[in-house]
Design an enzyme around this catalytic site. Structure first.
Site, mmCIF file in Angstrom:
data_model
loop_
_atom_site.group_PDB
_atom_site.id
_atom_site.type_symbol
_atom_site.label_atom_id
_atom_site.label_comp_id
_atom_site.label_asym_id
_atom_site.label_seq_id
_atom_site.Cartn_x
_atom_site.Cartn_y
_atom_site.Cartn_z
ATOM 1 N N TYR A 14 -12.283 -0.035 -5.054
ATOM 2 C CA TYR A 14 -10.653 -0.099 -5.292
ATOM 3 C C TYR A 14 -10.863 0.661 -6.836
ATOM 4 O O TYR A 14 -11.326 0.882 -7.838
ATOM 5 C CB TYR A 14 -10.589 -1.889 -6.028
ATOM 6 C CG TYR A 14 -9.362 -1.607 -6.380
ATOM 7 C CD1 TYR A 14 -8.406 -1.096 -6.441
ATOM 8 C CD2 TYR A 14 -9.124 -3.325 -7.076
ATOM 9 C CE1 TYR A 14 -6.766 -1.812 -7.151
ATOM 10 C CE2 TYR A 14 -8.112 -4.045 -7.583
ATOM 11 C CZ TYR A 14 -7.262 -2.890 -7.550
ATOM 12 O OH TYR A 14 -5.756 -3.567 -8.246
ATOM 13 N N LYS B 32 -8.996 1.489 -1.792
ATOM 14 C CA LYS B 32 -7.884 1.472 -2.069
ATOM 15 C C LYS B 32 -7.413 2.006 -3.133
ATOM 16 O O LYS B 32 -8.061 2.365 -4.584
ATOM 17 C CB LYS B 32 -7.402 -0.405 -2.878
ATOM 18 C CG LYS B 32 -6.464 -0.141 -3.033
ATOM 19 C CD LYS B 32 -6.391 -2.018 -3.462
ATOM 20 C CE LYS B 32 -4.236 -2.405 -3.888
ATOM 21 N NZ LYS B 32 -4.499 -3.632 -5.030
#
Length: 286
Positions: free
Chosen positions: A133, A161
């Site tokens: 992330y 992500k």
């Protein structure tokens, strides 16, 4: 290695009288899955994971994996105390999760070498794929391009992500072929999919999720003119849903749809009445 495609929704955590509203959580999860999304992310930023204790996080995860088909639930795993993080990771891995969404350690701002070591340690301890992330505006630390490219070479890292806001870094990950890219900035969804992102983890896909699924499939089928038109329909809604701190606008609109109550945990606050009214008009116009 698992493959992550399509639209994943970082599901909000409904509250009622300050406690998790599990009936609303199950109702919302069923609605999203029936709309054709690829899966759900438990305890991400949109799920207010920072406001949940560890037992509450696991309870949210248990409710979702009980409801969702296999391979449809990812779990957020965040922290800056590595032994505690690894302990929570092992508790999560006792559940049938499809993968873990892991940001850089927040607040402490480790070096690039320390970041590579951190993600390597978490990946080594994982029996399921990791999604890195990359969100520096929340963690306070930037994953440099070379650091991120080194991290995604780990065989247990499947995707990124991408909330990094750096197109060169995004292109480098796509070109590396070592990891998939999942768009994490909803307003960049069309661009990211056209560049080769395999999908998205999109908070705004709580609302009219079938249109987000349709958009991803249109790009995958190379129907770019149609996909662009779909995205332009969604763009005003996406902008509205991020006009105040996430997930307050999302929860307000979900409450309008009767799926939950528009409650957040302090220090987060409900969105303004003016924003809620504007979102209702945007939804009606879709």
């Amino acid at each position: 290695m698992s493959s992550f495609h399509g639209i994943w929704v970082p599901i909000v955590t409904p509250f009622r009288h300050g406690a998790i509203d599990f009936a609303a959580l199950r109702r919302l999860a069923a609605h999203l899955l029936e709309s054709g999304v690829a899966g759900l992310v438990a305890c991400g930023t949109t799920g207010e994971a920072a406001a949940l204790d560890k037992d509450e996080q696991l309870a949210v995860l248990d409710a979702l994996v009980e409801l969702a088909p296999p391979g449809k639930v990812l779990m957020g795993l965040a922290g800056n105390n590595l032994p505690a993080l690894l302990d929570l990771q092992q508790r999560i891995l006792e559940r049938p999760v499809a993968g873990l969404l892991v940001p850089a350690p927040y607040y402490i701002r480790p070096s690039q070498a320390a970041l590579e070591s951190f993600f390597g340690c978490v990946a080594d301890a994982s029996s399921v794929p990791l999604i890195i992330y990359d969100i520096p505006y929340r963690t306070g630390v930037t994953l440099n391009q070379q650091t991120l490219l080194a991290i995604v070479r780990h065989p247990q890292v499947a995707a990124v992500k991408d909330c990094g806001g750096n197109l060169e870094k995004t292109l480098a990950v796509l070109a590396s072929d070592d990891a998939q890219v999942l768009c994490g900035e909803d307003l960049q969804l069309f661009n990211a999919l056209c560049l080769g992102a395999s999908g998205a983890i999109a908070a705004s896909a709580h609302i009219r999720p079938e249109l987000f699924v349709q958009l991803q499939r249109q790009v995958a089928d190379q129907q770019l003119d149609v996909a662009r038109a779909t995205f332009m329909r969604l763009a005003p809604l996406i902008q509205g849903l991020f006009s105040e701190p996430n997930p307050a606008p999302v929860k307000a609109l979900l409450a309008h749809q009767g799926l939950l109550e528009a409650q957040l945990r302090a220090p987060m606050e409900d969105c303004s009445a003016a924003t809620a009214e504007r979102l209702q008009r945007l939804l009606a116009a879709l």
